[in-house]
Motif scaffolding. Structure first.
Motif, PDB file in Angstrom:
ATOM      1  N   ILE A 478       0.944  -1.311   0.063  1.00  0.00           N
ATOM      2  CA  ILE A 478       0.009   0.235   0.038  1.00  0.00           C
ATOM      3  C   ILE A 478       0.898   1.187   0.138  1.00  0.00           C
ATOM      4  N   GLY A 479       1.994   1.368   0.628  1.00  0.00           N
ATOM      5  CA  GLY A 479       2.865   2.475   0.865  1.00  0.00           C
ATOM      6  C   GLY A 479       2.866   2.787   2.272  1.00  0.00           C
ATOM      7  N   ILE A 480       3.597   3.691   2.521  1.00  0.00           N
ATOM      8  CA  ILE A 480       3.591   4.157   4.180  1.00  0.00           C
ATOM      9  C   ILE A 480       2.400   5.152   4.347  1.00  0.00           C
ATOM     10  N   PRO A 481       1.820   4.584   5.417  1.00  0.00           N
ATOM     11  CA  PRO A 481       0.525   5.488   5.651  1.00  0.00           C
ATOM     12  C   PRO A 481       0.998   6.696   6.362  1.00  0.00           C
ATOM     13  N   PRO A 482      -0.122   7.710   6.418  1.00  0.00           N
ATOM     14  CA  PRO A 482       0.046   8.964   7.262  1.00  0.00           C
ATOM     15  C   PRO A 482       0.338   8.571   8.715  1.00  0.00           C
ATOM     16  N   LEU A 483       1.361   9.326   9.411  1.00  0.00           N
ATOM     17  CA  LEU A 483       1.796   8.740  10.809  1.00  0.00           C
ATOM     18  C   LEU A 483       0.398   8.884  11.780  1.00  0.00           C
TER      19      LEU A 483
END
Length: 527
Positions: A478-483
């Motif tokens: 998915i990719g790095i999510p918002p922190l």
């Protein structure tokens, strides 16, 4: 060789010796391939694998099998597994001796070596990405594979420890350590992914088994602080060793040298075998009375009485889900998942997020390094809290610190003054994560009876890696999510874990582990 390795009760000391020597030879056969790259800073991509490497791989597979056979209990030992158990004075009642300190030292070294393996991933991926010319999503498969191996290893080795012994599981893990050194000679990225899975498989088994062994050896009044101190110093030492050796060796020997370090470090554990005893509690439970007496005598304990005991229960299945353990298992599982998501997810995503916000990689690394300097003092504080205040309370407090850090991450996304600096939440997360992992597995080892202690510890250790596995899967697919979104999800899991620990967690400070097995001696039998 029997005297050298102290292998009474095992099928063949010679088989174990031949096995680990064969594995070592298999690794050495890969060194010429590595040395051929010395004029190109040890870049091996695209080079054909020679016959010596294939022969070395075969030697490693055969060697691991032979060593594993040698570590199996003798048939006569297994035949007495359900014989009446003698009532012996276990090390719960023994004074703290020189032998206890030796075992603590050996297990600390073993845990430093164990934790150094996955910690090295962060130091090899930049060089690996450059050499193999792969993108960020592809190179993320490497830590994904390693974490999948550690999670699997925790489950498998926990079960082996309950069936064949704590010491045997640790030594077989060390033999596999040696074999996975050949990661350093793999000219292809996907070979490295496979080898990293095997490395994780071996590394994942040692941590929970070491805790189970130490819990069963240490006297009651010294068990709490020793478990937390050994585990905490092993964690801090592992990360320090990985970073220090990377800084010292990589500029001259390339990223591959970090994998070849598995050879000498694995041999260190094997050669310390004589100083590593089997758990007398395990031997006693398996009906191996003579070996249990010898192990107890080593730690200054003596036989109080000898009479039959009723068999309390058969071995349970993994995970430990008997009705009386379901609540605490769920609580510790959620706590482990939350820790894994923070340690192998949020803290790994942080540098990328900060640099995308305009902070230089140097400044981001310096900030994280400064936050990490507090790790060692946190271990000492946790050791004091766990042994002097409350075991359950210490675990809940560390999870609470993680949760506060996650709240700070969430508030930072709103732009509220005072929460914009990443130093605040980074420090809180590192404090909480360091403290939580220092307490989580020791507490687990003290919550379950002997018959499932290895598997229970393995289950919780595996779930801690499972949190990281989930985080890496998100990164890959998915990719790095918002922190902020990640902090909200992980914080919810942490709050649920604290609520369940408060409801089902028992206070284990000063608890005699015989209470869990229904083997408490009567007053007349007490020393």
């Amino acid at each position: 060789m029997t005297d050298a390795f102290n292998f009474s009760g095992r099928r063949s000391t010679w088989a174990f010796g031949v096995g680990w020597v064969l594995v070592t030879i298999g690794v050495i056969l890969h060194l010429p391939m590595y040395w051929m790259g010395r004029f190109n800073h040890f870049v091996l991509v695209g080079m054909p694998m020679d016959a010596g490497m294939y022969l070395g791989m075969l030697a490693i597979v055969v060697g691991v099998g032979i060593a594993g056979y040698g570590l199996l209990p003798k048939p006569e030992a297994l035949s007495h597994a359900h014989d009446p158990i003698e009532r012996l004075t276990p090390p719960e009642d023994a004074p703290l001796t020189r032998e206890h300190w030796i075992v603590m030292g050996v297990l600390t070294v073993a845990l430093v070596i164990d934790i150094m393996k996955p910690a090295s991933l962060g130091f090899v991926t930049p060089g690996m990405r450059t050499e193999y010319a792969v993108n960020g999503a592809t190179v993320s498969i490497l830590p994904f594979g390693a974490l999948a191996g550690t999670a699997t290893g925790s489950f498998v080795w926990g079960a082996l420890a309950d069936l064949y012994g704590r010491r045997a599981a640790i030594l077989l893990s060390a033999v596999m350590f040696v074999g996975t050194s050949i990661c350093g000679a793999m000219p292809d990225f996907w070979w490295n992914v496979g080898m990293c899975f095997l490395m994780g498989l071996s590394a994942g088994g040692m941590l929970p088994v070491a805790y189970a062994l130490l819990a069963e050896i240490m006297p009651t009044k010294h068990r709490g602080w020793s478990l937390v101190l050994v585990g905490g110093m092993g964690a801090v030492g592992g990360y320090f060793a990985a970073s220090g050796l990377s800084q010292l060796l990589q500029p001259y020997w390339g990223w591959r040298i970090m994998w070849f370090l598995n050879l000498p470090t694995g041999l260190i554990i094997i050669l310390m075998a004589r100083m590593l005893p089997e758990s007398a509690r395990f031997l006693q439970h398996m009906g191996r009375g003579a070996e249990a007496r010898a192990a107890l005598a080593r730690f200054g304990a003596v036989v109080v009485a000898s009479r039959p005991q009723a068999d309390t229960d058969d071995h349970s299945h993994l995970p430990p889900i008997e009705q009386n353990h379901l609540g605490i298992t769920l609580a510790l599982t959620l706590a482990a998942l939350a820790w894994g998501l923070v340690n192998f997810g949020l803290l790994l995503w942080l540098p990328i997020t900060l640099t995308s916000e305009g902070l230089s990689i140097g400044a981001a690394s310096e900030m994280i390094r400064n936050s990490s300097l507090i790790a060692a003092p946190v271990v000492l504080v946790c050791t004091w809290l766990y042994s002097r205040w409350s075991t359950r309370g210490s675990l809940m407090a560390m999870i609470a610190v993680i949760t506060v850090g996650l709240v700070a991450v969430l508030l930072r996304t709103t732009g509220i003054p005072g929460f914009t600096s990443p130093l605040l939440f980074t420090s809180l997360l590192i404090i909480g994560a360091t403290g939580a992992i220092s307490v989580l597995l020791p507490y687990t080892a003290e919550c379950y009876p002997l018959r499932i202690r290895g598997r229970a510890s393995g289950w919780i250790a595996g779930c801690s890696k499972g949190g990281g596995l989930l985080a890496q899967a998100v990164s890959v697919f998915i990719g790095i999510p918002p922190l902020g979104a990640a902090a909200l999800a992980i914080g919810s899991i942490g709050l649920a874990a604290m609520a369940l620990i408060a409801r089902f967690g028992a206070e284990t400070r000063g608890r005699d582990l015989r209470e869990l097995d229904g083997l408490m001696p009567t007053r007349a039998e007490s020393p």
